[in-house]
Design a protein around this motif. Structure first.
Motif, mmCIF file in Angstrom:
data_model
loop_
_atom_site.group_PDB
_atom_site.id
_atom_site.type_symbol
_atom_site.label_atom_id
_atom_site.label_comp_id
_atom_site.label_asym_id
_atom_site.label_seq_id
_atom_site.Cartn_x
_atom_site.Cartn_y
_atom_site.Cartn_z
ATOM 1 N N TYR A 182 0.843 -1.188 0.000
ATOM 2 C CA TYR A 182 0.000 0.000 0.000
ATOM 3 C C TYR A 182 0.881 1.242 0.000
ATOM 4 O O TYR A 182 1.983 1.230 0.546
ATOM 5 C CB TYR A 182 -0.913 0.028 1.233
ATOM 6 N N PHE A 214 0.753 5.627 0.575
ATOM 7 C CA PHE A 214 -0.007 6.696 1.211
ATOM 8 C C PHE A 214 0.691 8.035 0.992
ATOM 9 O O PHE A 214 1.908 8.106 0.846
ATOM 10 C CB PHE A 214 -0.099 6.468 2.733
ATOM 11 N N GLU A 245 -3.904 1.067 -3.160
ATOM 12 C CA GLU A 245 -3.517 -0.330 -3.071
ATOM 13 C C GLU A 245 -2.783 -0.716 -4.346
ATOM 14 O O GLU A 245 -3.235 -0.385 -5.448
ATOM 15 C CB GLU A 245 -4.756 -1.219 -2.908
ATOM 16 N N ARG A 255 3.717 0.867 2.678
ATOM 17 C CA ARG A 255 3.391 -0.072 3.750
ATOM 18 C C ARG A 255 3.464 -1.499 3.234
ATOM 19 O O ARG A 255 2.759 -1.867 2.290
ATOM 20 C CB ARG A 255 2.007 0.194 4.296
ATOM 21 N N ASP A 256 4.314 -2.278 3.896
ATOM 22 C CA ASP A 256 4.454 -3.679 3.563
ATOM 23 C C ASP A 256 3.314 -4.442 4.212
ATOM 24 O O ASP A 256 2.954 -4.175 5.364
ATOM 25 C CB ASP A 256 5.799 -4.186 4.099
ATOM 26 N N ILE A 257 2.738 -5.389 3.516
ATOM 27 C CA ILE A 257 1.608 -6.120 4.084
ATOM 28 C C ILE A 257 1.878 -7.601 4.180
ATOM 29 O O ILE A 257 0.975 -8.397 4.272
ATOM 30 C CB ILE A 257 0.328 -5.892 3.257
ATOM 31 N N THR A 258 3.159 -7.940 4.172
ATOM 32 C CA THR A 258 3.498 -9.351 4.198
ATOM 33 C C THR A 258 3.119 -9.946 5.533
ATOM 34 O O THR A 258 3.649 -9.576 6.572
ATOM 35 C CB THR A 258 5.005 -9.542 3.965
ATOM 36 N N GLY A 266 3.222 -12.161 8.617
ATOM 37 C CA GLY A 266 4.330 -12.853 9.258
ATOM 38 C C GLY A 266 5.619 -12.079 9.171
ATOM 39 O O GLY A 266 6.598 -12.425 9.814
ATOM 40 N N GLY A 267 5.619 -11.036 8.371
ATOM 41 C CA GLY A 267 6.811 -10.194 8.285
ATOM 42 C C GLY A 267 6.723 -9.057 9.268
ATOM 43 O O GLY A 267 5.885 -9.046 10.146
ATOM 44 N N SER A 268 7.585 -8.116 9.111
ATOM 45 C CA SER A 268 7.607 -6.979 10.022
ATOM 46 C C SER A 268 6.670 -5.900 9.507
ATOM 47 O O SER A 268 6.800 -5.461 8.378
ATOM 48 C CB SER A 268 9.025 -6.436 10.141
ATOM 49 N N GLU A 269 5.757 -5.479 10.320
ATOM 50 C CA GLU A 269 4.850 -4.386 9.963
ATOM 51 C C GLU A 269 5.643 -3.098 9.944
ATOM 52 O O GLU A 269 6.347 -2.772 10.895
ATOM 53 C CB GLU A 269 3.739 -4.312 11.004
ATOM 54 N N LYS A 270 5.569 -2.381 8.896
ATOM 55 C CA LYS A 270 6.245 -1.093 8.905
ATOM 56 C C LYS A 270 5.653 -0.177 7.844
ATOM 57 O O LYS A 270 5.202 -0.608 6.795
ATOM 58 C CB LYS A 270 7.742 -1.250 8.660
ATOM 59 N N LEU A 271 5.670 1.071 8.199
ATOM 60 C CA LEU A 271 5.273 2.138 7.291
ATOM 61 C C LEU A 271 6.543 2.931 7.056
ATOM 62 O O LEU A 271 7.061 3.561 7.976
ATOM 63 C CB LEU A 271 4.181 2.981 7.945
ATOM 64 N N PHE A 295 8.609 5.927 5.438
ATOM 65 C CA PHE A 295 8.348 7.281 4.976
ATOM 66 C C PHE A 295 9.502 7.821 4.139
ATOM 67 O O PHE A 295 10.670 7.508 4.373
ATOM 68 C CB PHE A 295 8.162 8.216 6.169
ATOM 69 N N GLY A 296 9.146 8.680 3.182
ATOM 70 C CA GLY A 296 10.150 9.498 2.526
ATOM 71 C C GLY A 296 10.520 10.671 3.427
ATOM 72 O O GLY A 296 9.947 10.841 4.506
#
Lengths: 117, 114
Positions: free
Chosen positions: A33, A35, A52, A95-98, A100-105, A107-108
């Motif tokens: 995703y 934003f 998306e 935003r990665d949506i994998t 089981g992976g690491s949630e992270k947003l 930013f530039g």
């Protein structure tokens, strides 16, 4: 690691005109995703628009629209009929949506937009 | 319409002091996050909690600890503050991790370490 690049540290636009803010990102994922957030001098982070990756249609929210080019990994924000209240820092985020992976947003570094009356 | 509430809004500490930044959300969100924002940079994730009872490291976790006290509250603790931790700290929440749901941010805490 995913990275987000905003190549324009500062931009300016005349009131009522149109401006486009650039954003490119790097990822090996196919689903994710994107934003755009706005941060006015009040410091609050405000969501402007989201996209998306699986959707080909570009997102639109009133005067704000995006040009999403998945193959080019580009996600630019177009602001039409610019208003004085649009003056702010604008951040592009990935935003990665994998599962089981690491949630992270991610930013530039942001683009500071000035709107001239 | 409170959303995400952070306390305090400003704080000055001396090197070596400890403090806890508080965050509460009233949107019944499952996921909560702590970021820091340094001049000329975007936000960087310190820690997050995908759901009540879980916490995970983000990009810059060193020097910090977190506690997900309950579904509403997520605190960030600096055990021994260092000048490099001078920053603006943002708490955020999201309905669900790993989703297209946006993160909603608090107003930030400006923290200065002398």
């Amino acid at each position: 690691a995913q990275t987000v690049t905003q190549s324009q540290p500062e931009m300016s636009v005349q009131e009522a005109e149109t401006v486009t803010l650039s954003c490119t990102y790097d990822t090996s994922e196919s689903d994710y995703y994107l934003f755009w957030y706005k941060q006015p001098p009040s410091r609050q982070m405000i969501l402007v628009i989201r996209q998306e990756a699986y959707k080909q249609q570009n997102a639109t929210e009133n005067r704000f629209s995006v040009n999403f080019q998945k193959a080019a990994k580009s996600f630019s924000l177009k602001i039409s009929d610019s208003q004085l209240g649009d003056a702010a820092m604008y951040f592009c985020a990935y935003r990665d949506i994998t599962q089981g992976g690491s949630e992270k947003l991610v930013f530039g570094k942001g683009t500071k937009l000035t709107v001239n009356p | 319409n409170a959303g995400v509430t952070q306390t305090p809004k400003f704080q000055v500490l001396k090197t070596g002091q400890s403090m806890t930044l508080q965050c509460a959300q009233d949107m019944n969100h499952n996921s909560m996050y702590w970021y820091r924002q340094d001049p000329g940079m975007g936000l960087r994730l310190i820690y997050y909690s995908a759901s009540e009872g879980t916490t995970d490291k983000g990009e810059v976790p060193n020097g910090y600890n977190v506690s997900r006290l309950n579904k509403r509250e997520f605190s960030l603790r600096l055990e021994s503050a260092a000048p490099s931790q001078t920053s603006v700290y943002f708490c955020a929440s999201s309905e669900q991790a790993f989703s297209n749901q946006p993160q909603h941010f608090g107003d930030g805490t400006r923290l200065s370490i002398l």
